[in-house]
Structures are given as structure tokens and as C-alpha cells.
Design a protein around this motif. Sequence first.
Motif, mmCIF file in Angstrom:
data_model
loop_
_atom_site.group_PDB
_atom_site.id
_atom_site.type_symbol
_atom_site.label_atom_id
_atom_site.label_comp_id
_atom_site.label_asym_id
_atom_site.label_seq_id
_atom_site.Cartn_x
_atom_site.Cartn_y
_atom_site.Cartn_z
ATOM 1 N N ARG A 145 0.832 -1.201 0.000
ATOM 2 C CA ARG A 145 0.000 0.000 0.000
ATOM 3 C C ARG A 145 0.871 1.257 0.000
ATOM 4 N N VAL A 146 1.962 1.213 0.742
ATOM 5 C CA VAL A 146 2.881 2.353 0.806
ATOM 6 C C VAL A 146 3.556 2.574 -0.550
ATOM 7 N N LEU A 147 4.038 1.493 -1.167
ATOM 8 C CA LEU A 147 4.703 1.629 -2.468
ATOM 9 C C LEU A 147 3.745 2.170 -3.517
ATOM 10 N N ALA A 148 2.509 1.706 -3.492
ATOM 11 C CA ALA A 148 1.509 2.206 -4.441
ATOM 12 C C ALA A 148 1.232 3.683 -4.199
ATOM 13 N N HIS A 149 1.196 4.087 -2.939
ATOM 14 C CA HIS A 149 0.957 5.489 -2.593
ATOM 15 C C HIS A 149 2.109 6.366 -3.094
ATOM 16 N N ILE A 150 3.326 5.906 -2.891
ATOM 17 C CA ILE A 150 4.491 6.664 -3.365
ATOM 18 C C ILE A 150 4.431 6.825 -4.878
ATOM 19 N N GLU A 151 4.122 5.743 -5.576
ATOM 20 C CA GLU A 151 4.069 5.767 -7.043
ATOM 21 C C GLU A 151 3.049 6.780 -7.554
ATOM 22 N N CYS A 152 1.941 6.916 -6.845
ATOM 23 C CA CYS A 152 0.857 7.804 -7.296
ATOM 24 C C CYS A 152 0.996 9.229 -6.788
ATOM 25 N N HIS A 153 1.961 9.493 -5.896
ATOM 26 C CA HIS A 153 2.073 10.824 -5.284
ATOM 27 C C HIS A 153 3.503 11.349 -5.305
ATOM 28 N N LEU A 154 4.220 11.074 -6.384
ATOM 29 C CA LEU A 154 5.608 11.521 -6.468
ATOM 30 C C LEU A 154 5.744 13.041 -6.480
ATOM 31 N N ASP A 155 4.683 13.744 -6.845
ATOM 32 C CA ASP A 155 4.735 15.210 -6.858
ATOM 33 C C ASP A 155 4.380 15.815 -5.503
ATOM 34 N N ASP A 156 3.972 14.974 -4.557
ATOM 35 C CA ASP A 156 3.578 15.462 -3.232
ATOM 36 C C ASP A 156 4.752 15.376 -2.261
ATOM 37 N N GLN A 157 4.552 15.957 -1.090
ATOM 38 C CA GLN A 157 5.555 15.864 -0.041
ATOM 39 C C GLN A 157 5.390 14.524 0.673
ATOM 40 N N LEU A 158 6.278 13.629 0.406
ATOM 41 C CA LEU A 158 6.177 12.273 0.946
ATOM 42 C C LEU A 158 7.080 12.143 2.170
ATOM 43 N N HIS A 204 13.484 7.439 2.343
ATOM 44 C CA HIS A 204 13.962 8.619 1.602
ATOM 45 C C HIS A 204 14.688 8.203 0.333
ATOM 46 N N ARG A 205 15.530 7.195 0.452
ATOM 47 C CA ARG A 205 16.286 6.710 -0.721
ATOM 48 C C ARG A 205 15.348 6.132 -1.780
ATOM 49 N N TYR A 206 14.344 5.403 -1.328
ATOM 50 C CA TYR A 206 13.383 4.820 -2.260
ATOM 51 C C TYR A 206 12.642 5.907 -3.028
ATOM 52 N N ILE A 207 12.232 6.954 -2.342
ATOM 53 C CA ILE A 207 11.513 8.058 -2.995
ATOM 54 C C ILE A 207 12.431 8.773 -3.983
ATOM 55 N N GLN A 208 13.679 9.010 -3.585
ATOM 56 C CA GLN A 208 14.642 9.646 -4.494
ATOM 57 C C GLN A 208 14.793 8.848 -5.786
ATOM 58 N N LEU A 209 14.972 7.532 -5.643
ATOM 59 C CA LEU A 209 15.143 6.677 -6.815
ATOM 60 C C LEU A 209 13.875 6.642 -7.666
ATOM 61 N N SER A 210 12.713 6.649 -7.032
ATOM 62 C CA SER A 210 11.453 6.626 -7.776
ATOM 63 C C SER A 210 11.295 7.898 -8.608
ATOM 64 N N ARG A 211 11.626 9.032 -8.021
ATOM 65 C CA ARG A 211 11.524 10.295 -8.755
ATOM 66 C C ARG A 211 12.552 10.370 -9.879
#
Length: 223
Positions: free
Chosen positions: A14-27, A56-63
Motif C-alpha cells: 500500500r505504501v509503495l503504491a501510494h508513493i508511485e501515485c504521489h511523487l509530486d507530493d511531499q512524501l 527517503h532513498r526509495y523516494i529519491q530513486l522513484s523520482r
Amino acid sequence: MTQAFQTYHARMRRVLAHIECHLDDQLDLEALSKVAAFSKFHFHRQFTAIFGLSVHRYIQLSRMKRASFRLAYRDDQSVTQIAMDAGYDAPDAFARAFRQRFGQSPSSFRKSPDWETWLTAFGPIMNARNKLMQQIFNTSDVTIREVSPIRVAIMEHRGPPATIGTTIQRFIRWRKTVGLVPRSSETFNIFRCDPRTTNPNDYRLDLCVGIERVFDAHFSQIM
């Protein structure tokens, strides 16, 4: 797999899906821990333990992954805009981070991506996602739909999965040339084999687009 283990994995998916759909938001950590329904500190520890990298690293790599796709596949966005969308305040900072990770500047990657280096750079994020992917499927997991016949044009990819990006670029260029844009022409992917069990040189994938007429041009001529 125990019920508790399944629950943990369901929360992390659920968290990974949320990150994928909200990369433009403050995560931030607090917001994501609420998605997982864990305390902030417990969530951070569990995320790192399960995936082998921090939130934090996961979000950086996703973006950065999204930015690399936009560079390779979308010529309607400038490098500056892509840098801003990736969370960088200035193109120079984005360029330094991009070169450090891929060994190419954003402009060079846009012209001629080194997909093998790209695949290596995103190994950690791909490994993280694979840990939560369902490995065994039942008939109830499959949905079969009957649709009217659709005529398609096919571009065949044959060879290592690491070079799929180059085939996709050719496919996009051809679609633009003949006016088969995604908003009006359906896209289909046909996976011929499993990359985990197939020799890289024998890997096969078909990229398809719905068409209403037959084209004379051959895909092989679109370089």
C-alpha cells in the motif's frame, strides 16, 4: 506465510503504491507511516529491514526513475521542468545527481540512453518491489475479457531486457511519425517469456498499437 507476515506485506504494498501515485507530493515519513498504519519509527525500521534501503532513498530513486523515462520518451518537456518535477531546485543540481547515478548528463541520456547502466542504477528499487510481488497465482487472480477484434501494428523486441528502452524509443518515434498518439490509439504489450527464466539474448516482447489502416512503412526503417 503467516497471517501477520501477509498483513505486513499488504501494508508495505500500500505504501509503495501510494508513493508511485504521489511523487509530486511531499512524501514525508509521518504521512507514509499513516498509510502503513504503523508508528513513524516502527515503519521506518520495518521499511529499511524489508527493502534494504531507506524510505527517503526509495523516494529519491522513484523520482529519478520517472525523470529518466521523461527524458527518454517525452520531448515535450524541458530538462529544467523534469528537474523541478524530480524535486530539484536547479537544473545543475539535477544534472550532477543524474550524471553521478548514470554516468551521463540528462541531455546526453535524452539523445542516447545507456540502458544497461540505467538498469544497474535502479537495481535496489526493482529488488524492493520484487520482494512484495505475488509469486504464485490462482485462477481467481486472472481476469479474462472478450473484446472485438483489434487490428494492431507490432514492433518486436528481441534481445536482452536491458535494451527494451531503445525499442520503446523507436516505437514512440514511429507512432509520432504516423500520428498514432496514445490518446486515440490503444497500446498493448505482449510478453512472450519470463525474463527470470529466459536467456537474455532470447528474450521476446511485442509492442503493439491499434490501427485502422495498413501502413507501408516497416518498423525496422525507424531508427
